[in-house]
Design a protein around this motif. Structure first.
Motif, PDB file in Angstrom:
ATOM      1  N   ASP A  23     -20.232 -48.811   7.606  1.00  0.00           N
ATOM      2  CA  ASP A  23     -19.964 -50.157   8.103  1.00  0.00           C
ATOM      3  C   ASP A  23     -18.645 -50.111   8.888  1.00  0.00           C
ATOM      4  N   LYS A  24     -18.754 -50.331  10.184  1.00  0.00           N
ATOM      5  CA  LYS A  24     -17.584 -50.235  11.058  1.00  0.00           C
ATOM      6  C   LYS A  24     -16.474 -51.204  10.652  1.00  0.00           C
ATOM      7  N   GLU A  25     -16.868 -52.322  10.090  1.00  0.00           N
ATOM      8  CA  GLU A  25     -15.886 -53.359   9.744  1.00  0.00           C
ATOM      9  C   GLU A  25     -15.001 -52.936   8.579  1.00  0.00           C
ATOM     10  N   THR A  26     -15.591 -52.243   7.595  1.00  0.00           N
ATOM     11  CA  THR A  26     -14.838 -52.014   6.350  1.00  0.00           C
ATOM     12  C   THR A  26     -14.572 -50.550   6.024  1.00  0.00           C
ATOM     13  N   ASP A  27     -15.326 -49.625   6.614  1.00  0.00           N
ATOM     14  CA  ASP A  27     -15.181 -48.216   6.239  1.00  0.00           C
ATOM     15  C   ASP A  27     -14.183 -47.479   7.141  1.00  0.00           C
ATOM     16  N   THR A  28     -13.666 -46.368   6.614  1.00  0.00           N
ATOM     17  CA  THR A  28     -12.708 -45.555   7.370  1.00  0.00           C
ATOM     18  C   THR A  28     -13.246 -44.138   7.547  1.00  0.00           C
ATOM     19  N   VAL A  29     -13.254 -43.697   8.794  1.00  0.00           N
ATOM     20  CA  VAL A  29     -13.714 -42.329   9.057  1.00  0.00           C
ATOM     21  C   VAL A  29     -12.573 -41.346   8.774  1.00  0.00           C
ATOM     22  N   VAL A  30     -12.925 -40.247   8.074  1.00  0.00           N
ATOM     23  CA  VAL A  30     -11.935 -39.201   7.799  1.00  0.00           C
ATOM     24  C   VAL A  30     -12.360 -37.908   8.488  1.00  0.00           C
ATOM     25  N   MET A  31     -11.436 -37.371   9.262  1.00  0.00           N
ATOM     26  CA  MET A  31     -11.657 -36.042   9.841  1.00  0.00           C
ATOM     27  C   MET A  31     -10.403 -35.224   9.595  1.00  0.00           C
ATOM     28  N   ALA A  32     -10.589 -33.927   9.307  1.00  0.00           N
ATOM     29  CA  ALA A  32      -9.410 -33.144   8.929  1.00  0.00           C
ATOM     30  C   ALA A  32      -9.515 -31.690   9.350  1.00  0.00           C
ATOM     31  N   GLU A  33      -8.476 -31.211   9.990  1.00  0.00           N
ATOM     32  CA  GLU A  33      -8.329 -29.776  10.262  1.00  0.00           C
ATOM     33  C   GLU A  33      -7.645 -29.195   9.036  1.00  0.00           C
ATOM     34  N   VAL A  34      -8.329 -28.348   8.303  1.00  0.00           N
ATOM     35  CA  VAL A  34      -7.726 -27.822   7.074  1.00  0.00           C
ATOM     36  C   VAL A  34      -7.799 -26.301   7.025  1.00  0.00           C
ATOM     37  N   MET A  35      -6.841 -25.729   6.352  1.00  0.00           N
ATOM     38  CA  MET A  35      -6.715 -24.266   6.322  1.00  0.00           C
ATOM     39  C   MET A  35      -7.888 -23.596   5.605  1.00  0.00           C
ATOM     40  N   ASP A  36      -8.425 -24.220   4.566  1.00  0.00           N
ATOM     41  CA  ASP A  36      -9.549 -23.579   3.859  1.00  0.00           C
ATOM     42  C   ASP A  36     -10.719 -23.334   4.811  1.00  0.00           C
ATOM     43  N   GLU A  37     -11.029 -24.347   5.626  1.00  0.00           N
ATOM     44  CA  GLU A  37     -12.150 -24.187   6.561  1.00  0.00           C
ATOM     45  C   GLU A  37     -11.786 -23.211   7.682  1.00  0.00           C
ATOM     46  N   ALA A  38     -10.536 -23.272   8.085  1.00  0.00           N
ATOM     47  CA  ALA A  38     -10.129 -22.420   9.208  1.00  0.00           C
ATOM     48  C   ALA A  38      -9.928 -20.964   8.793  1.00  0.00           C
ATOM     49  N   SER A  39     -10.027 -20.692   7.477  1.00  0.00           N
ATOM     50  CA  SER A  39      -9.742 -19.309   7.056  1.00  0.00           C
ATOM     51  C   SER A  39     -10.724 -18.740   6.027  1.00  0.00           C
ATOM     52  N   TYR A  40     -11.849 -19.419   5.746  1.00  0.00           N
ATOM     53  CA  TYR A  40     -12.764 -18.836   4.737  1.00  0.00           C
ATOM     54  C   TYR A  40     -13.401 -17.549   5.249  1.00  0.00           C
ATOM     55  N   VAL A  41     -13.474 -17.401   6.569  1.00  0.00           N
ATOM     56  CA  VAL A  41     -13.578 -16.066   7.174  1.00  0.00           C
ATOM     57  C   VAL A  41     -12.528 -16.058   8.278  1.00  0.00           C
ATOM     58  N   ARG A  42     -12.202 -14.857   8.765  1.00  0.00           N
ATOM     59  CA  ARG A  42     -11.165 -14.811   9.819  1.00  0.00           C
ATOM     60  C   ARG A  42     -11.815 -15.127  11.162  1.00  0.00           C
ATOM     61  N   HIS A  43     -12.044 -16.436  11.383  1.00  0.00           N
ATOM     62  CA  HIS A  43     -12.748 -16.863  12.591  1.00  0.00           C
ATOM     63  C   HIS A  43     -12.039 -16.396  13.858  1.00  0.00           C
ATOM     64  N   HIS A  44     -12.827 -16.132  14.861  1.00  0.00           N
ATOM     65  CA  HIS A  44     -12.295 -15.863  16.196  1.00  0.00           C
ATOM     66  C   HIS A  44     -11.461 -17.075  16.646  1.00  0.00           C
ATOM     67  N   PRO A  45     -10.267 -16.838  17.219  1.00  0.00           N
ATOM     68  CA  PRO A  45      -9.443 -17.979  17.666  1.00  0.00           C
ATOM     69  C   PRO A  45     -10.189 -18.945  18.602  1.00  0.00           C
ATOM     70  N   LYS A  46     -11.091 -18.431  19.427  1.00  0.00           N
ATOM     71  CA  LYS A  46     -11.828 -19.332  20.320  1.00  0.00           C
ATOM     72  C   LYS A  46     -12.728 -20.287  19.536  1.00  0.00           C
ATOM     73  N   LYS A  47     -13.234 -19.808  18.408  1.00  0.00           N
ATOM     74  CA  LYS A  47     -14.095 -20.674  17.581  1.00  0.00           C
ATOM     75  C   LYS A  47     -13.266 -21.801  16.969  1.00  0.00           C
ATOM     76  N   ILE A  48     -12.105 -21.447  16.437  1.00  0.00           N
ATOM     77  CA  ILE A  48     -11.252 -22.473  15.825  1.00  0.00           C
ATOM     78  C   ILE A  48     -10.817 -23.473  16.895  1.00  0.00           C
ATOM     79  N   ALA A  49     -10.439 -22.946  18.061  1.00  0.00           N
ATOM     80  CA  ALA A  49      -9.986 -23.836  19.136  1.00  0.00           C
ATOM     81  C   ALA A  49     -11.115 -24.772  19.575  1.00  0.00           C
TER      82      ALA A  49
END
Ligand code: FAD
Ligand code: DLZ
Ligand code: SF4
Length: 508
Positions: A23-49
């Motif tokens: 519900d656009k009126e009452t809910d809040t969207v959460v998005m997050a750049e986090v280290m766990d996701e960015a490092s669970y494998v050693r992703h190629h820098p282009k993928k992270i970017a």
């Protein structure tokens, strides 16, 4: 009550399920750049970017659209390590006690959300054309789960390239027209390249400073990072690349990294493009006479066939799929995969390109690095992790079936009816790698013999018990049996020397 709406880095679709439930009126969207996701494998820098830049632009688009968005950047001080950590922090800030999410494409993250102290509802991701239930239904009671039969059902259920109940043109599959080596002239300049804007530049700086030791470089960077750009690449490729996609799908060329490939996996996997819109655009081009049937059918098969099938297999088989090792392969991944020296031109070309682009096309992944890994008996879990790290389109839901199943036969033959192995001959036929190689592809044993030639027969001999009863491999075993004892002995001992060199870290 206020609720949080979680949008993950590969869920950047305007009509993603969690947003439709919100519900656009009452809910809040959460998005997050986090280290766990960015490092669970050693992703190629282009993928992270790619992911971070596309996330930032998507979040800005949602705000413009009137959503309340809480976005955490990786280098914000308050940002915690994990998605769950961020949900807890935001729940407290916003006074929310519930999260609506779209199911992630990876068991690891699904469990993390299940275990998170704040309640997370995970809705099925309906950007895919085949639901979990539909795949399970299809699989139930079948002795073999071959893609081709699944694909026919998908053609019927989507109506793509169908004439009533019959496949367009009278055949389901036009692959016999599709296996041509590269032509002399390639009349396509490859994917559209986008100049980084301010958002992308900022992300590139961040990635360069935080992931400097990962394999590959963030710059130069040309990927599309929003839906508008991804749509431009789709139109560009349909107009100029599609018509020859089929015929030269399996070709490989030094100096042409993309040939007629679409590079759309990057954008579909992130959610910037919907697989349905991609397939419809291809079908329309064929209907308008702009592409031959073998190209259009071949491409649509990759999407509604292979792509959906791989996802189905992953979810059907479960988390232990990644640990399977049916052939008991234990050799460590040699350094050459990370850019270490090798005299094998096909491998050095494919791996150099992978480091520079975070991209290699299907036959390079399957018949060069995949084929080599299987022949060399590399540990399938390590092989899987390598692919997960180095490609910008890599997510476990699509990768696992391709690595553990298709290329390494580690699932014992669920995905592949026989191992995808070949000698150097196949690579020579489909590419121009061999001409410039230290080894000679025509040489079967002795000085300068192509390692693929030796390792191929050694693999067949090592795994004879498992494969000799396979009717599709019988001919190869009779060829092997017709060789003289001496020749067989020489092959096995020279192959053994290569395997030892790989184990001991010597250059091959
Ligand atoms: P195109 O040649 O233009 O193909 C069109 C589309 O078909 C792709 O965009 C992709 O969405 C789909 N497709 C084609 N083949 C497959 C397949 N085997 N499985 C699933 N989808 C397919 N694809 C990924 O999207 N992510 C991965 O992590 C991935 N890992 C792979 C690992 C191995 C070992 C192998 C052999 C294949 C892997 N693939 C993966 C499949 C395929 O190689 C890539 O989808 C393709 O190279 C992406 O480039 P493209 O968009 O230019 O493809
Ligand atoms: C792959 C990835 C990366 C590198 N970083 C993030 C991130 O910081 N935040 C996020 O929400 N998602 C990221 N992702 C994508 C997730 O890992 C992805 O949703 C799962 O792998 C499931 O497909
Ligand atoms: Fe690869 Fe063998 Fe050809 Fe060299 S000769 S490029 S190792 S297939």
């Amino acid at each position: 009550v206020s609720r949080l709406i979680l949008i993950l880095g590969d869920q950047l679709s305007p009509d993603i399920r969690a947003l439709r439930e919100a519900d656009k009126e009452t809910d809040t969207v959460v998005m997050a750049e986090v280290m766990d996701e960015a490092s669970y494998v050693r992703h190629h820098p282009k993928k992270i970017a790619l992911i971070f830049a596309a996330m930032r632009k998507f979040a800005a688009g949602l705000e413009e659209d009137g959503w309340r968005v809480r976005y955490s950047k990786l280098d914000d001080e308050e940002t915690s390590r994990s998605i769950c950590g961020e949900l807890m922090r935001r729940a407290q800030e916003e006074g929310a006690d519930e999260v609506l999410a779209t199911e992630p494409g990876e068991f690891r993250l699904i469990s993390a959300l299940e275990d998170c102290p704040v309640t997370v509802h995970q809705f099925e991701d309906d950007r895919f054309l085949c639901s979990h239930a539909a795949f399970e239904d299809w699989a139930k009671g079948r002795k073999s789960l071959r893609m081709e039969y699944f694909y026919r059902e998908m053609r019927k259920s989507t109506g793509l390239m169908m004439e009533g109940d019959e496949p367009a043109g009278g055949k389901w599959n036009y692959d016999h027209e599709n296996r041509e080596p590269a032509p002399g002239v390639i009349d396509f300049n490859g994917p559209m390249q986008f100049t980084p804007d301010e958002t992308v530049e900022e992300v590139l700086d961040l990635v360069e400073s935080r992931f400097a030791s990962n394999f590959g470089e963030a710059r130069p960077f040309w990927f599309a990072t929003d839906r508008g750009q991804a749509r431009r690449q789709l139109s560009h490729w349909i107009r100029h690349g599609l018509k020859n996609f089929g015929a030269y799908q399996d070709a490989m060329l030094i100096g042409n990294r993309f040939l007629y490939h679409s590079v759309l996996s990057l954008y579909m996997n992130l959610g910037l493009l919907d697989p349905r819109e991609v397939c419809s655009a291809v079908e329309e081009a064929w209907q308008a006479g702009e592409a031959p049937i073998n190209a259009a059918e071949g491409f649509i098969r990759q999407i509604i066939g292979w792509r959906e099938y791989m996802r189905g297999i992953y979810f059907l088989q479960g988390p232990d799929y990644m640990e399977r090792n049916a052939l008991n392969h234990r050799r460590k991944l040699p350094e050459l995969f990370w850019g270490g020296e090798t005299k094998m031109r096909c491998l050095s070309e494919t791996i150099d390109q992978t480091r520079e682009e975070a991209y290699a096309h299907h036959i390079q992944r399957l018949m060069v690095t995949g084929n080599f890994s299987l022949l060399a008996g590399l540990d399938p879990a390590e092989v899987h992790e390598w692919y997960m790290s180095v490609y910008a389109d890599a997510y476990e839901w699509v990768m696992a079936g391709n690595t553990i199943g298709m290329t390494q036969f580690a699932d014992g033959g669920i995905v592949a009816s026989k191992p995808y192995v070949s000698s150097g001959n196949y690579i020579d036929k489909m590419s121009d790698y061999c001409g410039d190689c230290h080894y000679s592809v025509k040489t079967k044993t002795g000085e300068g013999a192509c390692p693929f030639n030796l390792l191929y027969w050694d693999f067949m001999a090592r795994h004879r018990e498992r494969f000799e009863g396979n009717p599709r491999m019988a001919q190869m075993y009779s060829t092997w049996d017709r060789m003289s004892d001496e020749k067989r002995k020489t092959i096995r001992s020279e192959a053994g020397a290569i395997l030892d060199a790989l184990s001991e870290g010597r250059v091959v």
